[in-house]
Design a protein around this motif. Structure first.
Motif, PDB file in Angstrom:
ATOM      1  N   GLY A 137      79.385  44.417  15.618  1.00  0.00           N
ATOM      2  CA  GLY A 137      80.183  45.636  15.736  1.00  0.00           C
ATOM      3  C   GLY A 137      80.609  46.219  14.397  1.00  0.00           C
ATOM      4  N   LEU A 138      79.687  46.265  13.447  1.00  0.00           N
ATOM      5  CA  LEU A 138      80.014  46.791  12.128  1.00  0.00           C
ATOM      6  C   LEU A 138      80.172  48.308  12.158  1.00  0.00           C
ATOM      7  CD1 LEU A 138      77.541  44.780   9.853  1.00  0.00           C
ATOM      8  CD2 LEU A 138      79.836  44.127  10.607  1.00  0.00           C
ATOM      9  N   SER A 139      81.088  48.807  11.322  1.00  0.00           N
ATOM     10  CA  SER A 139      81.238  50.250  11.174  1.00  0.00           C
ATOM     11  C   SER A 139      80.079  50.792  10.336  1.00  0.00           C
ATOM     12  CB  SER A 139      82.564  50.581  10.480  1.00  0.00           C
ATOM     13  OG  SER A 139      82.524  50.153   9.127  1.00  0.00           O
ATOM     14  N   ALA A 140      79.947  52.114  10.288  1.00  0.00           N
ATOM     15  CA  ALA A 140      78.861  52.737   9.529  1.00  0.00           C
ATOM     16  C   ALA A 140      78.955  52.374   8.048  1.00  0.00           C
ATOM     17  CB  ALA A 140      78.898  54.255   9.711  1.00  0.00           C
ATOM     18  N   GLN A 141      80.171  52.378   7.491  1.00  0.00           N
ATOM     19  CA  GLN A 141      80.316  52.047   6.070  1.00  0.00           C
ATOM     20  C   GLN A 141      80.071  50.556   5.825  1.00  0.00           C
ATOM     21  OE1 GLN A 141      79.995  53.599   3.509  1.00  0.00           O
ATOM     22  NE2 GLN A 141      81.811  53.841   2.224  1.00  0.00           N
ATOM     23  N   GLU A 142      80.465  49.714   6.759  1.00  0.00           N
ATOM     24  CA  GLU A 142      80.184  48.287   6.628  1.00  0.00           C
ATOM     25  C   GLU A 142      78.680  48.028   6.635  1.00  0.00           C
ATOM     26  OE1 GLU A 142      84.292  46.530   8.672  1.00  0.00           O
ATOM     27  OE2 GLU A 142      82.512  46.910   9.891  1.00  0.00           O
ATOM     28  N   VAL A 143      77.964  48.783   7.456  1.00  0.00           N
ATOM     29  CA  VAL A 143      76.506  48.672   7.482  1.00  0.00           C
ATOM     30  C   VAL A 143      75.930  49.068   6.124  1.00  0.00           C
ATOM     31  CG1 VAL A 143      74.387  49.685   8.418  1.00  0.00           C
ATOM     32  CG2 VAL A 143      76.212  48.956   9.966  1.00  0.00           C
ATOM     33  N   ASN A 144      76.440  50.160   5.556  1.00  0.00           N
ATOM     34  CA  ASN A 144      75.964  50.608   4.246  1.00  0.00           C
ATOM     35  C   ASN A 144      76.178  49.535   3.179  1.00  0.00           C
ATOM     36  OD1 ASN A 144      75.227  53.121   5.267  1.00  0.00           O
ATOM     37  ND2 ASN A 144      77.204  54.058   4.774  1.00  0.00           N
ATOM     38  N   LEU A 195      76.623  46.280   3.661  1.00  0.00           N
ATOM     39  CA  LEU A 195      75.820  45.094   3.949  1.00  0.00           C
ATOM     40  C   LEU A 195      74.366  45.293   3.534  1.00  0.00           C
ATOM     41  CD1 LEU A 195      75.536  42.279   5.183  1.00  0.00           C
ATOM     42  CD2 LEU A 195      75.179  43.361   7.407  1.00  0.00           C
ATOM     43  N   GLN A 196      73.806  46.458   3.817  1.00  0.00           N
ATOM     44  CA  GLN A 196      72.411  46.713   3.484  1.00  0.00           C
ATOM     45  C   GLN A 196      72.165  46.552   1.988  1.00  0.00           C
ATOM     46  OE1 GLN A 196      72.118  50.610   5.370  1.00  0.00           O
ATOM     47  NE2 GLN A 196      70.542  49.809   6.740  1.00  0.00           N
ATOM     48  N   LEU A 197      73.089  47.042   1.185  1.00  0.00           N
ATOM     49  CA  LEU A 197      72.920  46.959  -0.267  1.00  0.00           C
ATOM     50  C   LEU A 197      73.276  45.575  -0.788  1.00  0.00           C
ATOM     51  CD1 LEU A 197      74.492  50.410  -1.198  1.00  0.00           C
ATOM     52  CD2 LEU A 197      72.080  49.790  -1.392  1.00  0.00           C
ATOM     53  N   PHE A 198      74.439  45.075  -0.405  1.00  0.00           N
ATOM     54  CA  PHE A 198      74.940  43.803  -0.936  1.00  0.00           C
ATOM     55  C   PHE A 198      74.048  42.632  -0.538  1.00  0.00           C
ATOM     56  CE2 PHE A 198      77.738  40.053  -0.759  1.00  0.00           C
ATOM     57  CZ  PHE A 198      78.247  40.069  -2.052  1.00  0.00           C
ATOM     58  N   ALA A 199      73.650  42.587   0.736  1.00  0.00           N
ATOM     59  CA  ALA A 199      72.827  41.476   1.212  1.00  0.00           C
ATOM     60  C   ALA A 199      71.427  41.510   0.625  1.00  0.00           C
ATOM     61  CB  ALA A 199      72.750  41.494   2.740  1.00  0.00           C
ATOM     62  N   VAL A 226      84.484  47.198  -2.191  1.00  0.00           N
ATOM     63  CA  VAL A 226      83.253  46.542  -1.735  1.00  0.00           C
ATOM     64  C   VAL A 226      83.568  45.105  -1.312  1.00  0.00           C
ATOM     65  CG1 VAL A 226      80.981  45.679  -2.421  1.00  0.00           C
ATOM     66  CG2 VAL A 226      81.730  47.957  -3.144  1.00  0.00           C
ATOM     67  N   ASP A 227      84.350  44.415  -2.135  1.00  0.00           N
ATOM     68  CA  ASP A 227      84.721  43.033  -1.809  1.00  0.00           C
ATOM     69  C   ASP A 227      85.511  42.972  -0.499  1.00  0.00           C
ATOM     70  OD1 ASP A 227      83.494  42.206  -4.140  1.00  0.00           O
ATOM     71  OD2 ASP A 227      85.349  42.241  -5.309  1.00  0.00           O
ATOM     72  N   ASP A 228      86.393  43.963  -0.294  1.00  0.00           N
ATOM     73  CA  ASP A 228      87.158  44.013   0.963  1.00  0.00           C
ATOM     74  C   ASP A 228      86.225  44.199   2.154  1.00  0.00           C
ATOM     75  OD1 ASP A 228      89.562  43.712  -0.360  1.00  0.00           O
ATOM     76  OD2 ASP A 228      89.940  45.872  -0.495  1.00  0.00           O
ATOM     77  N   TYR A 229      85.234  45.090   1.997  1.00  0.00           N
ATOM     78  CA  TYR A 229      84.271  45.310   3.074  1.00  0.00           C
ATOM     79  C   TYR A 229      83.490  44.029   3.374  1.00  0.00           C
ATOM     80  CZ  TYR A 229      84.641  50.388   3.724  1.00  0.00           C
ATOM     81  OH  TYR A 229      85.070  51.645   4.054  1.00  0.00           O
ATOM     82  N   VAL A 230      83.056  43.336   2.332  1.00  0.00           N
ATOM     83  CA  VAL A 230      82.287  42.108   2.533  1.00  0.00           C
ATOM     84  C   VAL A 230      83.116  41.077   3.286  1.00  0.00           C
ATOM     85  CG1 VAL A 230      81.180  40.149   1.377  1.00  0.00           C
ATOM     86  CG2 VAL A 230      80.774  42.478   0.556  1.00  0.00           C
ATOM     87  N   ILE A 232      83.222  42.110   6.885  1.00  0.00           N
ATOM     88  CA  ILE A 232      81.913  41.859   7.505  1.00  0.00           C
ATOM     89  C   ILE A 232      81.780  40.389   7.880  1.00  0.00           C
ATOM     90  CG2 ILE A 232      79.424  41.764   7.039  1.00  0.00           C
ATOM     91  CD1 ILE A 232      79.877  44.313   5.283  1.00  0.00           C
ATOM     92  N   ARG A 233      82.189  39.500   6.972  1.00  0.00           N
ATOM     93  CA  ARG A 233      82.120  38.059   7.261  1.00  0.00           C
ATOM     94  C   ARG A 233      82.988  37.703   8.469  1.00  0.00           C
ATOM     95  NH1 ARG A 233      79.589  35.635   2.849  1.00  0.00           N
ATOM     96  NH2 ARG A 233      79.976  36.564   0.804  1.00  0.00           N
ATOM     97  N   VAL A 234      84.186  38.285   8.534  1.00  0.00           N
ATOM     98  CA  VAL A 234      85.097  38.017   9.658  1.00  0.00           C
ATOM     99  C   VAL A 234      84.463  38.460  10.976  1.00  0.00           C
ATOM    100  CG1 VAL A 234      87.281  38.707  10.721  1.00  0.00           C
ATOM    101  CG2 VAL A 234      87.220  38.074   8.302  1.00  0.00           C
ATOM    102  N   LYS A 235      83.842  39.631  10.970  1.00  0.00           N
ATOM    103  CA  LYS A 235      83.233  40.143  12.196  1.00  0.00           C
ATOM    104  C   LYS A 235      82.059  39.289  12.648  1.00  0.00           C
ATOM    105  CE  LYS A 235      84.637  44.995  12.019  1.00  0.00           C
ATOM    106  NZ  LYS A 235      84.188  46.417  12.107  1.00  0.00           N
ATOM    107  N   TYR A 236      81.243  38.832  11.705  1.00  0.00           N
ATOM    108  CA  TYR A 236      80.119  37.974  12.073  1.00  0.00           C
ATOM    109  C   TYR A 236      80.611  36.619  12.586  1.00  0.00           C
ATOM    110  CZ  TYR A 236      76.236  40.933  10.643  1.00  0.00           C
ATOM    111  OH  TYR A 236      75.301  41.941  10.571  1.00  0.00           O
ATOM    112  N   THR A 237      81.666  36.098  11.995  1.00  0.00           N
ATOM    113  CA  THR A 237      82.223  34.842  12.482  1.00  0.00           C
ATOM    114  C   THR A 237      82.752  35.009  13.907  1.00  0.00           C
ATOM    115  OG1 THR A 237      82.812  34.122  10.243  1.00  0.00           O
ATOM    116  CG2 THR A 237      83.984  33.075  12.067  1.00  0.00           C
ATOM    117  N   ALA A 238      83.422  36.118  14.160  1.00  0.00           N
ATOM    118  CA  ALA A 238      83.944  36.387  15.500  1.00  0.00           C
ATOM    119  C   ALA A 238      82.825  36.520  16.524  1.00  0.00           C
ATOM    120  CB  ALA A 238      84.792  37.656  15.483  1.00  0.00           C
TER     121      ALA A 238
END
Length: 205
Positions: free
Chosen positions: A134-141, A143-147, A166-170, A173-179
């Motif tokens: 359930g990532l937001s559009a900006q979280e997707v952006n 993740l695509q670059l950082f990963a 960026v660090d806050d977004y990462v 993202i980790r919290v959402k994937y863990t959930a």
């Protein structure tokens, strides 16, 4: 590691001529291997061992010791490949493949190439049981670059945000994937999650 002695001997012989690779041990179980040595860079792990141990648990134990795990499997049990796809395994090679494929995979992992083999990426990308984070559009952006290996400062510049953001977004993202039951504790994990969700392409051989 493999619980068939002939396979273990064959692999040892295959790697004998490679100056960059030293075969330090072989064993029929992870417990036995770690009792021999904990100094492991790469482990070739049969997904189905005779002791009935879980491939996920095996991969986690080895990764905790700092080893990069390559799954080596006959492939007749698709559920094992799906399990491997969501574990700490970084590559998968079928036993039916030419030995050169395994050697090339070991060499790629040793050199720090993208730690996700095309076959393993395809397995996780096609798994229908993977839950959306359930990532937001900006979280997707982000993740695509950082990963994909882009540094935080460059991600920030490309998206017009602060590096700290960026660090806050990462972190989010980790919290959402863990959930979602798909932990992403490392950057390699984030890369796996991005491939699973179709946010990054399946790597080519």
């Amino acid at each position: 590691m493999d619980d068939h002695e002939s396979v273990a001997l064959g692999l040892r012989e295959a790697f004998r001529g490679l100056r960059e690779v030293d075969v330090v041990a072989s064993a029929s179980t992870v417990v036995e291997l770690l009792a021999i040595t904990g100094d492991l860079d790469i482990v070739i792990l049969d997904l189905r061992l005779a002791d009935g141990s879980s491939p996920v648990v095996n991969a986690e134990r080895l990764a905790e010791r700092g080893a990069k795990v390559i799954a080596y499997t006959s492939g007749e049990h698709p559920q094992l490949i799906r399990l491997a796809a969501t574990s700490d395994v970084v590559a998968l090679v079928r036993k039916s493949s030419p030995i050169e494929v395994l050697i090339e995979t070991v060499d790629g992992v040793r050199r720090g190439a993208h730690l996700l083999s095309p076959e393993l990426a395809a397995a996780i990308h096609s798994d229908p049981h993977i839950r959306s984070a359930g990532l937001s559009a900006q979280e997707v952006n982000v993740l695509q670059l950082f990963a994909d290996g882009v540094k935080s400062q460059v991600v920030a510049s490309e998206l017009g945000i602060a590096a700290g953001t960026v660090d806050d977004y990462v972190r989010r993202i980790r919290v959402k994937y863990t959930a979602a039951g798909r932990p992403a504790h490392t950057k390699v994990d984030l890369y796996k999650r991005a491939v699973e969700d179709g946010l990054l392409p399946v790597p080519q051989a």
